[in-house]
Design an enzyme around this catalytic site. Sequence first.
Site, PDB file in Angstrom:
ATOM      1  N   ARG A 172       0.834  -1.282  -0.019  1.00  0.00           N
ATOM      2  CA  ARG A 172       0.036  -0.044  -0.233  1.00  0.00           C
ATOM      3  C   ARG A 172       0.760   1.397   0.013  1.00  0.00           C
ATOM      4  O   ARG A 172       0.594   2.168  -0.674  1.00  0.00           O
ATOM      5  CB  ARG A 172      -0.909  -0.068   1.140  1.00  0.00           C
ATOM      6  CG  ARG A 172      -1.733   1.136   1.505  1.00  0.00           C
ATOM      7  CD  ARG A 172      -2.322   1.306   2.702  1.00  0.00           C
ATOM      8  NE  ARG A 172      -3.544   0.335   2.994  1.00  0.00           N
ATOM      9  CZ  ARG A 172      -4.696   0.477   2.676  1.00  0.00           C
ATOM     10  NH1 ARG A 172      -4.994   1.675   2.252  1.00  0.00           N
ATOM     11  NH2 ARG A 172      -5.405  -0.409   2.750  1.00  0.00           N
TER      12      ARG A 172
ATOM     13  N   ALA B 291       3.933 -16.907  10.185  1.00  0.00           N
ATOM     14  CA  ALA B 291       4.622 -16.263   8.642  1.00  0.00           C
ATOM     15  C   ALA B 291       6.249 -16.522   8.797  1.00  0.00           C
ATOM     16  O   ALA B 291       6.610 -17.040   7.820  1.00  0.00           O
ATOM     17  CB  ALA B 291       4.221 -14.830   8.636  1.00  0.00           C
TER      18      ALA B 291
ATOM     19  N   THR C 257      -1.719 -21.246  17.833  1.00  0.00           N
ATOM     20  CA  THR C 257      -1.866 -19.828  18.437  1.00  0.00           C
ATOM     21  C   THR C 257      -2.041 -19.879  19.936  1.00  0.00           C
ATOM     22  O   THR C 257      -1.240 -18.886  20.531  1.00  0.00           O
ATOM     23  CB  THR C 257      -3.118 -19.385  17.818  1.00  0.00           C
ATOM     24  OG1 THR C 257      -3.014 -19.531  16.310  1.00  0.00           O
ATOM     25  CG2 THR C 257      -3.009 -17.716  17.910  1.00  0.00           C
TER      26      THR C 257
ATOM     27  N   TYR D 230       8.264  -6.344   8.979  1.00  0.00           N
ATOM     28  CA  TYR D 230       7.504  -7.445   9.256  1.00  0.00           C
ATOM     29  C   TYR D 230       8.431  -8.777   9.309  1.00  0.00           C
ATOM     30  O   TYR D 230       7.979  -9.476  10.089  1.00  0.00           O
ATOM     31  CB  TYR D 230       6.199  -7.603   8.477  1.00  0.00           C
ATOM     32  CG  TYR D 230       5.367  -6.502   8.559  1.00  0.00           C
ATOM     33  CD1 TYR D 230       4.515  -6.424   9.660  1.00  0.00           C
ATOM     34  CD2 TYR D 230       5.154  -5.365   7.557  1.00  0.00           C
ATOM     35  CE1 TYR D 230       3.619  -5.355   9.686  1.00  0.00           C
ATOM     36  CE2 TYR D 230       4.084  -4.418   7.732  1.00  0.00           C
ATOM     37  CZ  TYR D 230       3.293  -4.414   8.717  1.00  0.00           C
ATOM     38  OH  TYR D 230       2.477  -3.389   8.984  1.00  0.00           O
TER      39      TYR D 230
ATOM     40  N   LYS E  97      -9.875 -18.570  17.312  1.00  0.00           N
ATOM     41  CA  LYS E  97      -8.682 -19.269  17.971  1.00  0.00           C
ATOM     42  C   LYS E  97      -7.997 -18.148  18.530  1.00  0.00           C
ATOM     43  O   LYS E  97      -7.077 -18.167  19.522  1.00  0.00           O
ATOM     44  CB  LYS E  97      -7.894 -19.963  16.979  1.00  0.00           C
ATOM     45  CG  LYS E  97      -7.572 -19.419  15.897  1.00  0.00           C
ATOM     46  CD  LYS E  97      -6.126 -18.811  15.653  1.00  0.00           C
ATOM     47  CE  LYS E  97      -5.986 -18.023  14.661  1.00  0.00           C
ATOM     48  NZ  LYS E  97      -4.361 -17.402  14.524  1.00  0.00           N
TER      49      LYS E  97
ATOM     50  N   ASP F  66      -4.861 -24.791  14.077  1.00  0.00           N
ATOM     51  CA  ASP F  66      -4.463 -23.413  14.423  1.00  0.00           C
ATOM     52  C   ASP F  66      -4.908 -22.866  15.869  1.00  0.00           C
ATOM     53  O   ASP F  66      -4.144 -21.977  16.464  1.00  0.00           O
ATOM     54  CB  ASP F  66      -5.543 -22.394  13.473  1.00  0.00           C
ATOM     55  CG  ASP F  66      -4.749 -21.111  12.858  1.00  0.00           C
ATOM     56  OD1 ASP F  66      -3.795 -20.876  13.496  1.00  0.00           O
ATOM     57  OD2 ASP F  66      -5.365 -20.649  12.217  1.00  0.00           O
TER      58      ASP F  66
ATOM     59  N   SER G 101       3.041 -16.496  18.697  1.00  0.00           N
ATOM     60  CA  SER G 101       1.682 -15.995  18.575  1.00  0.00           C
ATOM     61  C   SER G 101       1.745 -14.581  19.421  1.00  0.00           C
ATOM     62  O   SER G 101       1.777 -14.454  20.510  1.00  0.00           O
ATOM     63  CB  SER G 101       0.982 -16.883  19.632  1.00  0.00           C
ATOM     64  OG  SER G 101      -0.538 -16.432  19.610  1.00  0.00           O
TER      65      SER G 101
END
Length: 332
Positions: free
Chosen positions: A30, A134, A242, A47, A185, A238, A248
């Site tokens: 963006r 990720a 998490t 990130y 979750k 998941d 997490s």
Amino acid sequence: MPIVVWGAGAWGTALAVAAAPRHPVLLWARDAAQAAEMARTRRNTRYLPDIVLPDALRIGHDVDEARALSAQGLAIIGAPTAGLRERLAALPPGCRVLWLSKGFEQGSGALGHEIARDTRPDLRAGVLSGPSFALEVARGQPSALVAASADAALCELAVQAFHSESLRIYTSPDPVGVEVGGAVKNVMAIATGIADGLKLGQNARAALITRGLAEMTRLGVALGARADTFMGLSGLGDLVLTATGDLSRNRKVGLLLAEGRALPEILAQLGHVAEGVYTAATLQLRARAAGVDMPITDAVVAVLQGQATPAQALRGLMGRGARPEQPHTPSA
């Protein structure tokens, strides 16, 4: 097959990195300055700073180019749920799209498939979700995801796009269940983080995860999901990741709440979106509208809104009256 990943956050970047060795991939950012820096340094310093972006991965900011490539191949939306509506609106007619968003939209309480149905019914749409940090996907560590859509061909396209030696892609016809799992979750991970932060023990952790799965399943079935979906990657898988994983953010929120830290301070320290914080109250409203009892969710909302301390919320859960896990059926 051209792939456009709309959103250069951690998860969008990780999937772009995973697909780039096999497909022409454009990672759309963006912010023009962020796109230029990533293209120059070959890193997403905000990130995923430790990941070197492959030379084959293109990075850009031009919306028209991203739209044109999306029309030819597959669009992946890497925005949080709050930005999903805007990103869907930017796609060309009839586009094939999967989103990575996990959560309910604030205000409307809508899940991703409901947002798409209301705003872009012309799209061939679905969700890509599952137990996946990720950073580990970007490193090429073994992971598994599920692509869910009523459009079987779209699910197979996701397999073509991302299935590899390190990333397995399963398919599902149940986007409702996959999205409920991905949203709920995060709230359960906050609860588990609180319990671990209060040093309540592994028995308490196991109980919270198991009863959290029960809450997730009850809500999902009430919203039209298949119960067996919640025993799969986007449900149990998941949830376990998490609620217990050190990477997490939602678990981290719970741990810091248990230390007595204020929520604004916690969010400032994280520097990234913890979807459970923004999902909890909306999840509670959606559950009540569906007539579904979700006591763990209620406890998390009370803590996040300052209506109870973490210790008080956990005591409230333990003080609930006894009840059957499954009702007995009369003997024949």
